[in-house]
Scaffold this active site. Sequence first.
Site: not given
Ligand SMILES: *Cc1c(COP(=O)(O)O)cnc(C)c1O
Length: 363
Positions: A103, A173, A197
Amino acid sequence: MLDRIFNFSAGPGALPLPVLEQARDELVNFGDSGMSVMEMSHRSQDFTGIIEKTEAGLRELMGIPDDYAVLFLQGGASLQFAMVPMNLYLQGNPVDVIHTGVWTKKAIAEVDKVAACRIAASTEAENFARLPRPDEIKLDENASYVHLCSNNTIVGTQWRTFPNTGEIPLVADMSSDILSRQIDVSQFSLIFAGAQKNIGPSGVTIVIMRPELAERAPKTYPTMLQYRTHVNTQSRFNTPPTFGVYMISLVMDWLEAEGGVPAIEQRNEAQANLLYNAIDDTDFYACPVAEKDRSRMNVVFRIRDGDEALEKRFVEESAAAGMSNLKGHRSMGGIRASIYNAQTDEAVNTLADFMKDFEARNG
Ligand SMILES: *Cc1c(COP(=O)(O)O)cnc(C)c1O
């Protein structure tokens, strides 16, 4: 409801059953409105109440300082990989990224398009099986900001204590561990997270930021891609993801009823410990991640040093036993159990028992 299975999906992840049941009960008629949240004007009094309640819940549960803005955007965390550098990059001042997995790699690719990107630390040479130590992080003192990923969903690492970046704004993030544990929001200048998530359905992206940072961006950028647009309109410049915001409000209510973040943090830790102990107790299973950096959200492990046939059987047999989505990420192989906030003790206990049983039959 008896046909629901134990869902270990990495994302979108399992939601709390009481939340889904409440959404079902309110689906065609929300409160006294006579309509579904999906059919409501985003400028109506009812929806204003929903979005304000969602924001208040987030602020309360996370302890977000009053002077931070909370935004409900679309485009996923992936759009934030681009929006953050577009809005926060100061010409001539590099963006520092702490590179810890798939990521951050995607984030780096987007930073590269619009800004000068510096890698302040990387554990790629060790397959990201650990996080950089503080002494390995070399920040540029003039950096526009520092980017990190708090929980690396795919490789299974999670920061316990965050690097102190001093005066340099820290951007995180938190897509896969927002609200899973107590954090000090004031350490961060901007936090973003796709909701799907830990706190709701896909389609909503949460951004928590110091609003003054929204003033860095040129006003010539597309309106929707400037944070200031959303700060100045309380996320209602255009139609926000209304139903998703409503779902997050239900998750906030649920989280509060469960005892808030301290209680969920304890539960998350206990569930993770149960699985890591099951892995460490035997040579049959092995977790590649350094012990101090192991994620409490995504538990990754291999079976008998990466015996792919056996791992395939593990996934098939666990599915037959009512546990879904245990296959590791396609780039990693092996097994991954995602145990976000909504994961039940019953599901994790069932998995731990299955692991023992599987070893007994194949060890
Ligand atoms: C799933 C995830 C993403 C991507 O998220 P989207 O909403 O599908 O763009 C980015 N960073 C992390 C840490 C993730 O787990």
